[in-house]
Design a protein around this motif. Structure first.
Motif, mmCIF file in Angstrom:
data_model
loop_
_atom_site.group_PDB
_atom_site.id
_atom_site.type_symbol
_atom_site.label_atom_id
_atom_site.label_comp_id
_atom_site.label_asym_id
_atom_site.label_seq_id
_atom_site.Cartn_x
_atom_site.Cartn_y
_atom_site.Cartn_z
ATOM 1 N N ILE A 116 -36.941 -16.030 -17.965
ATOM 2 C CA ILE A 116 -36.332 -16.332 -19.261
ATOM 3 C C ILE A 116 -37.097 -17.473 -19.936
ATOM 4 O O ILE A 116 -37.382 -17.433 -21.145
ATOM 5 C CB ILE A 116 -34.848 -16.713 -19.092
ATOM 6 N N HIS A 117 -37.436 -18.490 -19.158
ATOM 7 C CA HIS A 117 -38.182 -19.645 -19.665
ATOM 8 C C HIS A 117 -39.511 -19.200 -20.276
ATOM 9 O O HIS A 117 -39.843 -19.557 -21.418
ATOM 10 C CB HIS A 117 -38.421 -20.626 -18.522
ATOM 11 N N GLU A 118 -40.274 -18.421 -19.515
ATOM 12 C CA GLU A 118 -41.591 -17.989 -19.991
ATOM 13 C C GLU A 118 -41.474 -17.009 -21.157
ATOM 14 O O GLU A 118 -42.297 -17.032 -22.082
ATOM 15 C CB GLU A 118 -42.389 -17.364 -18.848
ATOM 16 N N ALA A 119 -40.455 -16.154 -21.131
ATOM 17 C CA ALA A 119 -40.234 -15.230 -22.244
ATOM 18 C C ALA A 119 -39.934 -15.993 -23.528
ATOM 19 O O ALA A 119 -40.377 -15.610 -24.621
ATOM 20 C CB ALA A 119 -39.096 -14.271 -21.914
ATOM 21 N N GLY A 120 -39.192 -17.094 -23.390
ATOM 22 C CA GLY A 120 -38.933 -17.950 -24.555
ATOM 23 C C GLY A 120 -40.217 -18.523 -25.122
ATOM 24 O O GLY A 120 -40.417 -18.562 -26.348
ATOM 25 N N HIS A 121 -41.120 -18.961 -24.234
ATOM 26 C CA HIS A 121 -42.426 -19.469 -24.671
ATOM 27 C C HIS A 121 -43.221 -18.383 -25.410
ATOM 28 O O HIS A 121 -43.782 -18.629 -26.480
ATOM 29 C CB HIS A 121 -43.247 -19.932 -23.469
ATOM 30 N N GLY B 79 -39.135 -22.832 -23.993
ATOM 31 C CA GLY B 79 -38.717 -22.411 -22.654
ATOM 32 C C GLY B 79 -37.367 -22.987 -22.267
ATOM 33 O O GLY B 79 -36.478 -22.276 -21.786
ATOM 34 N N ALA B 80 -37.208 -24.280 -22.497
ATOM 35 C CA ALA B 80 -35.944 -24.946 -22.168
ATOM 36 C C ALA B 80 -34.802 -24.434 -23.045
ATOM 37 O O ALA B 80 -33.670 -24.268 -22.578
ATOM 38 C CB ALA B 80 -36.094 -26.455 -22.337
ATOM 39 N N MET B 81 -35.106 -24.188 -24.333
ATOM 40 C CA MET B 81 -34.070 -23.691 -25.230
ATOM 41 C C MET B 81 -33.614 -22.281 -24.824
ATOM 42 O O MET B 81 -32.436 -21.930 -24.970
ATOM 43 C CB MET B 81 -34.587 -23.691 -26.675
ATOM 44 N N PHE C 186 -29.360 -18.782 -22.329
ATOM 45 C CA PHE C 186 -28.953 -17.755 -21.372
ATOM 46 C C PHE C 186 -28.080 -18.293 -20.243
ATOM 47 O O PHE C 186 -27.207 -17.592 -19.737
ATOM 48 C CB PHE C 186 -30.188 -17.079 -20.776
ATOM 49 N N PHE C 187 -28.330 -19.532 -19.819
ATOM 50 C CA PHE C 187 -27.635 -20.067 -18.640
ATOM 51 C C PHE C 187 -26.724 -21.254 -18.938
ATOM 52 O O PHE C 187 -26.002 -21.719 -18.065
ATOM 53 C CB PHE C 187 -28.652 -20.474 -17.569
ATOM 54 N N GLY C 188 -26.784 -21.769 -20.162
ATOM 55 C CA GLY C 188 -25.929 -22.889 -20.539
ATOM 56 C C GLY C 188 -26.415 -24.238 -20.051
ATOM 57 O O GLY C 188 -25.725 -25.246 -20.215
ATOM 58 N N ILE D 187 -33.146 -13.107 -29.333
ATOM 59 C CA ILE D 187 -32.576 -13.091 -27.982
ATOM 60 C C ILE D 187 -32.799 -11.762 -27.267
ATOM 61 O O ILE D 187 -33.088 -11.723 -26.070
ATOM 62 C CB ILE D 187 -31.068 -13.444 -28.026
ATOM 63 N N ASN D 188 -32.691 -10.654 -28.000
ATOM 64 C CA ASN D 188 -32.873 -9.341 -27.377
ATOM 65 C C ASN D 188 -34.312 -9.139 -26.913
ATOM 66 O O ASN D 188 -34.560 -8.556 -25.844
ATOM 67 C CB ASN D 188 -32.479 -8.237 -28.363
ATOM 68 N N ILE D 189 -35.261 -9.626 -27.705
ATOM 69 C CA ILE D 189 -36.675 -9.503 -27.340
ATOM 70 C C ILE D 189 -36.976 -10.390 -26.141
ATOM 71 O O ILE D 189 -37.705 -9.990 -25.225
ATOM 72 C CB ILE D 189 -37.577 -9.887 -28.540
ATOM 73 N N VAL D 190 -36.421 -11.606 -26.140
ATOM 74 C CA VAL D 190 -36.621 -12.523 -25.017
ATOM 75 C C VAL D 190 -36.101 -11.893 -23.724
ATOM 76 O O VAL D 190 -36.768 -11.935 -22.679
ATOM 77 C CB VAL D 190 -35.909 -13.872 -25.280
ATOM 78 N N GLU D 191 -34.931 -11.279 -23.791
ATOM 79 C CA GLU D 191 -34.339 -10.675 -22.601
ATOM 80 C C GLU D 191 -35.153 -9.469 -22.136
ATOM 81 O O GLU D 191 -35.371 -9.286 -20.929
ATOM 82 C CB GLU D 191 -32.897 -10.254 -22.889
#
Length: 271
Positions: free
Chosen positions: A109-114, A169-171, A176-178, A243-247
């Motif tokens: 999830i972190h890397e997908a956010g990047h 990445g952090a965002m 996703f995890f709060g 969010i859908n693309i990140v997931e």
């Protein structure tokens, strides 16, 4: 008896043998040392008292060494029950398969956010991967570059793209995890530390409203905080919007472990 049980039994037997051998060698070393010093006084016979003292030393050494080794072995056995052992100077903790999968999910999830944020702000992503070490700990890496290598990099826009991407990445983790994992800060090359360095550099080069040339003081700290908060919010808005693309990218990364540029663009498909 299963293969894993046989393997664990073999390992435990070897550790016990290691304990015994260590005790024997330590005791032998003490005997040699005491004999050496006793012979320094030539002509003086080894008296019965010396034999008694030597016996006490040997027994004490055996007991202390075996106790130390046995306790260490018991701790390792408990820690190794059903998972992988990560040795540490103070603790030994167990990483089981569920933790490994959970760790990989956070990293993906972190890397997908990047990746998604980089493409949105105009950075070119060359590849992204998840690496898992022998202890089961996962880490990620996103290799990106400025979309136009010949672009003028000495401006606020260039710095802003990089900083937003460092926060992404952090965002994504928070979305996703709060919560945000500890890997985002602390180390010299962690995302938050790198983002702060770029913010300070950007301010000192007078790309923003800050008109000083020193890296300290109330005004500078306020400027760093304001820029950090603004760009972290921008990163959060991007990953929330996509969010859908990140997931989707995260799931593909979990499956394959590494994605190259062509495949990333096919998955993301940002117009």
């Amino acid at each position: 008896m299963s293969k894993n049980s046989i393997k664990n039994l073999s390992v435990n037997v070897l550790r016990i043998i290691e304990c015994i051998i260590t005790c024997v060698f330590n005791a032998f070393g003490i005997v040699l040392m005491l004999l050496f010093f006793s012979k320094l006084r030539k002509g003086t016979p080894i008296e019965n008292n010396f034999i008694n003292v030597l016996s006490v030393f040997i027994v004490m050494e055996l007991i202390i060494t075996f106790f130390h080794k046995a306790m260490k072995h018991i701790m390792n056995m408990r820690a190794n029950n059903g998972g992988k052992v990560i040795p540490n100077e103070h603790i030994v903790r167990r990483i089981n398969e569920d933790e490994i999968i959970k760790n990989k999910k956070v990293i993906s999830i972190h890397e997908a956010g990047h990746v998604v944020t980089a493409l949105i702000v105009g950075l070119r992503v060359l590849n992204v991967e998840i690496l898992v070490d022998e202890q089961g700990l996962a880490r990620g890496n996103t290799k990106s570059s400025i979309d136009n290598p010949s672009a003028d990099t000495d401006n606020a826009e260039y710095f802003t793209k990089l900083i937003v991407n460092y926060y992404a990445g952090a965002m994504a983790e928070k979305l996703f995890f709060g919560k945000i994992s500890m890997g985002n800060s602390g180390k010299d090359d962690s995302d938050f530390v790198m983002a702060e360095k770029l913010i300070k550099q950007m301010l000192l080069l007078s790309f923003n409203d800050y008109d000083g040339f020193v890296e300290y003081g109330h005004k500078f700290e306020e400027a760093v905080y304001d820029v950090s908060r603004r760009l972290a919010k921008e990163a959060s808005e991007i990953v929330t919007d996509k969010i859908n693309i990140v997931e989707r990218l995260s799931e593909k990364l979990m499956t394959k472990g590494k994605l190259e540029e062509k495949e990333i663009l096919e998955i993301v498909n940002i117009s």
